[in-house]
Structure formats: C-alpha cells, structure tokens
Design a protein around this motif. Structure first.
Motif, short mmCIF file in Angstrom:
data_model
loop_
_atom_site.label_atom_id
_atom_site.label_comp_id
_atom_site.label_asym_id
_atom_site.label_seq_id
_atom_site.Cartn_x
_atom_site.Cartn_y
_atom_site.Cartn_z
N VAL A 91 0.90 -1.31 -0.14
CA VAL A 91 0.18 0.00 0.15
C VAL A 91 0.83 1.23 0.03
CG1 VAL A 91 -1.74 1.16 1.04
CG2 VAL A 91 -1.85 -1.09 1.45
N TYR A 92 0.89 1.99 -1.05
CA TYR A 92 1.53 3.50 -1.24
C TYR A 92 0.85 4.34 -1.07
CZ TYR A 92 5.56 0.50 -2.96
OH TYR A 92 6.67 -0.43 -3.11
N ARG A 93 1.44 5.50 -0.36
CA ARG A 93 0.93 6.80 -0.44
C ARG A 93 1.64 7.83 -1.30
NH1 ARG A 93 -1.84 8.41 5.29
NH2 ARG A 93 -3.20 6.65 4.67
N ILE A 94 1.08 8.41 -2.09
CA ILE A 94 1.67 9.15 -3.13
C ILE A 94 1.49 10.69 -2.96
CG2 ILE A 94 2.61 9.64 -5.40
CD1 ILE A 94 1.49 6.70 -5.87
N SER A 95 2.39 11.72 -2.64
CA SER A 95 2.05 12.99 -2.61
C SER A 95 2.67 13.81 -3.67
CB SER A 95 2.37 13.77 -1.36
OG SER A 95 2.40 14.96 -1.31
N PHE A 96 1.92 14.79 -4.61
CA PHE A 96 2.33 15.56 -5.53
C PHE A 96 1.71 16.77 -5.53
CE2 PHE A 96 -0.86 12.63 -6.96
CZ PHE A 96 -1.72 13.32 -7.89
N ALA A 97 2.18 17.69 -6.50
CA ALA A 97 1.64 19.10 -6.49
C ALA A 97 1.47 19.20 -7.97
CB ALA A 97 2.22 20.14 -5.85
N LEU A 98 0.22 19.66 -8.47
CA LEU A 98 0.07 20.16 -9.86
C LEU A 98 -0.68 21.39 -9.92
CD1 LEU A 98 -1.23 16.52 -11.13
CD2 LEU A 98 1.09 17.73 -11.54
N PRO A 99 -0.08 22.44 -9.54
CA PRO A 99 -0.93 23.91 -9.58
C PRO A 99 -1.51 24.12 -11.05
CG PRO A 99 1.54 24.02 -9.85
CD PRO A 99 1.37 22.71 -9.53
N SER A 148 6.59 13.32 -2.15
CA SER A 148 6.84 11.94 -1.43
C SER A 148 6.17 10.80 -1.66
CB SER A 148 6.71 12.54 0.19
OG SER A 148 5.25 12.48 0.43
N VAL A 149 6.67 9.61 -1.41
CA VAL A 149 6.24 8.41 -1.73
C VAL A 149 6.53 7.60 -0.32
CG1 VAL A 149 5.99 6.33 -3.17
CG2 VAL A 149 6.96 8.47 -4.05
N SER A 150 5.37 7.13 0.30
CA SER A 150 5.52 6.09 1.53
C SER A 150 4.67 4.88 1.28
CB SER A 150 5.06 6.85 2.69
OG SER A 150 5.21 6.24 3.84
#
Length: 236
Positions: free
Chosen positions: A113-121, A213-215
């Motif tokens: 199970v991965y949690r992926i954070s990203f920004a796409l303004p 980030s990827v966790s």
C-alpha cells in the motif's frame, strides 16, 4: 528462535539504500545485544530476511524483517532494547516470535500500500480523477520498456493485474494531491508508484509532475479475498 520485527523507515532514513538499511539493522541488533545466528561458510552473515526492498527516497511505515537468533530472548525486554538501539533512520514498532518454521516474508506478502503526494498547480482535479478512473477501467495497461546503460532492455509488460485499488485521500486548493494505491506484488514483477502515477497522467491527459513524497504504508497478505498483517495476523 526466530523473531519478526516490524519497523518504520523514517524521513531521516529515506535516502538509505537497501544495503545501507540492512547494515543499519544489523548494527541495531548488535547494540541491542541480540544473540544473532550466522550462516556457515567462508563469509558468514547474520541470518535475517527482509520482506521487500524499499527504493531510495521512499519511506516505509510498516516494514518487516525476520531474524534468526542463536538463543532465546524475552520479547518485551528485547523490544525495549531494540527500541533504544534504533537510530533516527528507523523506528521500532513491535516484535514477536515466529512459531514453527513458517514461510519467508517474501513468499507470503503480496500487497503493498503506497501513499503518493504530488503538486499540480496547473492541473484541474477532474483530470486526476479521470486518469484514475481510466486506469481502473482499462482491460490492459502496458508498462514502457526500460533501458539502462550497459544492460539489456527490459521489455514492455502488461501490468493491469498489479493494480488493486487507487483513491484520492486529500485534495487541496493549491493543487496538492495525496493518492493511496494498493499494488500487487508478484514473483514475475511489481509496479513502482512512479510508474503508476505516469499511467494516471497519461490516461488523464496531463503531464506527470515530480512526486513530493512516496511512502509505503503497509505490506499485507491477501488470502481468500481478505487482507492480513504479516505481524499481527489480523484483518485490515
């Protein structure tokens, strides 16, 4: 005696390679005065086996390692010693004895199970949602061939069967998203979170920005349609 240790690879340790992590774990076990068992042969090594290697730059919230000991330990006392011995790169969660022989962690764990954070303004939220829906609705998804300098090209591979679930956990006004994905882990291949993100972007019609980030949140055992923790053996 064989014990299973659940630990975290923290933000401070996110850039450790798997080899560095293994060395850090061994040093921590020695500081905790664990009666380690060693392999035989010219170059003996500590008998321990990790569930699955984490990529450099990826943290892990529930990681596992099995360690064989040459003698018995009192689990509560040993757990306290190990907690004190861990450096900031790792965090102790829980440890317990493995009863009987048991299969290797790598043989029984089949979901990450991965949690992926990203920004796409510059990207509308609807495009992200559309990309996720398209990926989940697809009958086939092909991973691009990989080419590394000096090595043979890894051919394209159909990977739709490796994706079990994708959902948006949060969505902020400035375009920051957090996705959670359940990916199957099979002997013939796995899908990296970044590859999944690129597939979502392609399906949604936008450019895949660099992840913030990827966790890896959990490693689970899927059996008869139910998910279990390899540590506690409870349904999650």
């Amino acid at each position: 005696m064989k014990i299973r240790i659940c630990y975290e690879k923290t933000e401070a340790g996110r850039y450790l390679s798997h080899l560095d992590l293994a060395r850090t774990m061994e040093r921590s076990l020695r500081r905790a005065k664990a009666p380690l068992a060693f392999s035989e042969g010219f170059n003996p090594h500590v008998r321990m086996a990790f569930a699955s290697a984490l990529a450099v730059g990826v943290t892990g919230r529930r990681e596992y390692v099995d360690v064989e000991l040459a003698g018995r330990v009192h689990i509560p006392s040993f757990s306290r010693s190990l907690q004190e011995a861990f450096p900031s790169a790792l965090a102790f969660v829980i440890a317990d004895e493995i009863q009987g022989g048991g299969k290797a962690l790598s043989a029984i764990i089949n979901i990450a199970v991965y949690r992926i954070s990203f920004a796409l303004p510059q990207t509308e939220p609807e495009k992200v949602r559309a990309g996720i829906e398209a990926v989940l609705a697809a009958d086939e998804l092909w991973r691009k061939p990989k080419q590394k300098p000096g090595k043979k090209t890894v051919p394209a591979k159909e990977v739709r069967g490796l994706i079990r679930k994708i959902e948006i956990l949060s969505e902020e006004e400035e375009g920051k998203f957090i996705l959670e994905a359940e990916l199957m882990m099979k002997a013939d291949g796995q899908l990296r979170p970044q590859e999944l993100w690129e597939m979502i972007a392609s399906a949604g019609g936008f450019e895949a920005a660099q992840t913030l980030s990827v966790s890896r949140q959990a490693l689970l055992i899927l059996q008869d349609g139910k998910c279990f923790s390899p540590m506690e053996g409870v349904l999650v």
